[in-house]
Write an enzyme that holds these catalytic residues in place. Structure first.
Site, PDB file in Angstrom:
ATOM      1  N   HIS A 214      38.186  31.938  37.278  1.00  0.00           N
ATOM      2  CA  HIS A 214      37.829  33.341  37.109  1.00  0.00           C
ATOM      3  C   HIS A 214      36.339  33.460  36.761  1.00  0.00           C
ATOM      4  O   HIS A 214      35.691  32.486  36.393  1.00  0.00           O
ATOM      5  CB  HIS A 214      38.712  33.962  36.024  1.00  0.00           C
ATOM      6  CG  HIS A 214      40.119  34.207  36.485  1.00  0.00           C
ATOM      7  ND1 HIS A 214      41.088  34.775  35.684  1.00  0.00           N
ATOM      8  CD2 HIS A 214      40.722  33.951  37.680  1.00  0.00           C
ATOM      9  CE1 HIS A 214      42.232  34.869  36.359  1.00  0.00           C
ATOM     10  NE2 HIS A 214      42.046  34.356  37.574  1.00  0.00           N
TER      11      HIS A 214
ATOM     12  N   GLU B  52      34.534  34.782  34.315  1.00  0.00           N
ATOM     13  CA  GLU B  52      34.000  34.429  32.995  1.00  0.00           C
ATOM     14  C   GLU B  52      33.995  32.919  32.795  1.00  0.00           C
ATOM     15  O   GLU B  52      33.105  32.375  32.135  1.00  0.00           O
ATOM     16  CB  GLU B  52      34.744  35.164  31.870  1.00  0.00           C
ATOM     17  CG  GLU B  52      36.253  35.034  31.864  1.00  0.00           C
ATOM     18  CD  GLU B  52      36.930  36.099  32.729  1.00  0.00           C
ATOM     19  OE1 GLU B  52      36.649  36.116  33.948  1.00  0.00           O
ATOM     20  OE2 GLU B  52      37.750  36.880  32.196  1.00  0.00           O
TER      21      GLU B  52
ATOM     22  N   CYS C  68      41.849  38.115  31.499  1.00  0.00           N
ATOM     23  CA  CYS C  68      43.314  38.103  31.631  1.00  0.00           C
ATOM     24  C   CYS C  68      43.960  37.458  30.429  1.00  0.00           C
ATOM     25  O   CYS C  68      43.466  36.477  29.876  1.00  0.00           O
ATOM     26  CB  CYS C  68      43.721  37.374  32.920  1.00  0.00           C
ATOM     27  SG  CYS C  68      43.249  35.637  32.935  1.00  0.00           S
TER      28      CYS C  68
ATOM     29  N   CYS D 113      42.085  33.653  30.399  1.00  0.00           N
ATOM     30  CA  CYS D 113      40.675  33.698  30.025  1.00  0.00           C
ATOM     31  C   CYS D 113      40.496  34.245  28.616  1.00  0.00           C
ATOM     32  O   CYS D 113      39.576  33.857  27.898  1.00  0.00           O
ATOM     33  CB  CYS D 113      39.899  34.570  31.011  1.00  0.00           C
ATOM     34  SG  CYS D 113      39.823  33.810  32.642  1.00  0.00           S
TER      35      CYS D 113
END
Lengths: 328, 328
Positions: free
Chosen positions: B51, B53, B100, B109
């Protein structure tokens, strides 16, 4: 600081473009400061006002400390030099153009940075004016890490400045729908029309075709921003015009009606506002093209030519403003 | 951290747009980390990969420390949780979409951030999928300062995701010269053609007009990126086609010839590649329009319609890629 990590410079470049042409006769310059893990971005906005790096440093300072409402450049310089108290020691500064070493209308930015002593200063492009340069050496002598990038995007920003300083800078402005229609009344948004007036307030000469004057009977002033009106060159073989058209009665404005462009050589900063005919004729003559592209598709025919250009920047406002360099 | 200081989020948004549509079926998300006065920006690039981040945090970590060449999301999560050693404690993280909370193909995350404990996390838009949300609470419960901005630009980024998750997302792609010409051979640059193939590799259904098939005899595959070929709906009243055209002989591809668009309802992610006729017919039917605008002016006639759209993003590549939302 590696050149891999110049998102801060990207932000400075973007901010500088917002004021492209409006800084005349100064260059468009942007700056960013990362201090205490916060990013501050600003630009030079108008000749006589603070330089980009001063605006960015001042924004950063004001975000952390109480500060008087200063706007005049030498006052901000003096205040920061007296009160910075080491605040910028761990900061990283990014400027699209080498900080000036000389004292002009505003004090030297390199001198200011020398006092504030940031950890690093990243410079997008060296100052092309020899009497202004020397900023890098001043910073280095103060023990500041200096990175010079030679980033072409930073050259693009100041190309008009280089041209109008050494000779003249000419650009063609064309307003179009998304599918290339240019006729049938106003196409651009109100904010773009206002921007054109801001530009007219800065340029010295506006070149326009004879047909536009006859049909649209424009005033060609900068009334939307209470600005000054540029001189006008009507580029036309036919010399006979209805002189009651308002563009002829602006005080202090000179209006020329010529079938050649020689008058352009008496000016430094020239905008051509035209349509298909003038575009076809002058597309290779101008330095830049500026297209105001409205996000509307019209049931109207397009202008046509055979032409390529290099896109330098796209400014997103209500319309897209696309800055392009003429291919040679 | 005030909403006045979101240049880092701007950079994250811009990075996310580079991968718009390519993350299918995932949303386009960007992230930025400011740590030790340096700015790191990344995005989610492809479903199954880390993802946004995680990519940004990993870029930041690698810039300061020796690290193994990890690319798999759960390995990066594990490594950072074990080895961060407080490195991110003073950092500020910006994400266009709420981190998420759930564990899917990749670990949570929000859980990663809980362990790294940055000073603040600024979130552009809350997760619209209820089973994914809860990230904000996880971060807050770890004592992290959380700022939720409801930045419309971050909604725009994930609008396709919201639509294809709940029903379907349809966009019209049109390649044009700067002055609205769309006929007479390839108009776009090679890099745009490649980008179209990247998109074709992701979409499920490609809708095209009968005339284009008859005249251009296209393959409509993704060979430039060794991608898979979408199913094709030829939208045509006339059902008779030369079946030796290569588009009919792609293994596993289904080709429909219909005079209506009902087949669209069997798919989630649909691109329409068309010209003037299809544009006029479907301009209000599609969710988005994607214009590939080449910086060339041709001596050719434009396509015409009566239409407005809202510009969501302009991606500068060799051509401009303009993402617009259809006005209702």
């Amino acid at each position: 600081m590696s050149s891999m990590n110049n998102f801060a410079l990207d932000a400075a470049i973007k901010e500088a473009w917002r004021y492209q042409f409006l800084t005349y006769p100064n260059p468009a310059v942007g700056a960013a400061v990362i201090v205490k893990n916060r990013l501050f971005v600003s630009a030079h906005k108008k000749a006589g006002e603070p330089h980009a790096e001063v605006n960015a440093l001042w924004e950063a300072y004001k975000a952390f400390f109480d500060a008087p409402p200063l706007t005049i450049s030498h006052e901000i310089h003096e205040f920061l030099i007296k009160n910075h108290n080491g605040f910028f020691r761990e900061s990283n500064v990014f400027v699209t153009l080498e900080p000036c070493s000389h004292v002009g209308k505003t004090p030297s930015c390199a001198n200011l940075l020398k006092h504030l002593k940031p950890k690093s200063v990243t410079i997008g492009w060296l100052d092309p004016i020899s009497e202004h340069s020397g900023g890098v050496e001043m910073l280095k002598s103060a023990g500041i890490e200096v990175n010079v990038l030679n980033d072409k995007r930073c050259y693009d920003l100041i190309e008009p400045f280089i041209k109008w300083t050494n000779d003249k800078f000419i650009f063609f402005k064309l307003a179009q729908s998304f599918n290339g229609a240019i006729t049938g009344g106003y196409i651009s948004s109100e904010s773009s029309l206002k921007w054109v007036h801001q530009i007219r307030d800065k340029i010295e000469l506006l070149v326009i075709g004879g047909n536009t004057v006859r049909i649209d009977r424009p005033t060609l002033d900068a009334r939307k921003v209470n600005g000054k009106s540029p001189d006008v060159l009507i580029y036309s073989k036919e010399k006979n015009f209805d002189k009651t058209i308002p563009l002829f009665s602006i005080p202090k404005r000179r209006v020329f009606i010529e079938d050649n462009l020689e008058k352009i050589n008496d000016y430094k900063f020239i905008m051509i506002e035209g349509g298909e005919r003038l575009y076809k004729k002058l597309k290779n003559f101008v330095d830049w093209k500026v297209f105001i592209v409205t996000p509307k598709i019209f049931d109207r025919i397009n202008y046509k030519s055979e032409d390529e250009f290099e896109i330098l920047h796209v400014e997103r406002r209500d319309d897209l403003i696309v800055f392009g360099r003429s291919n040679d």
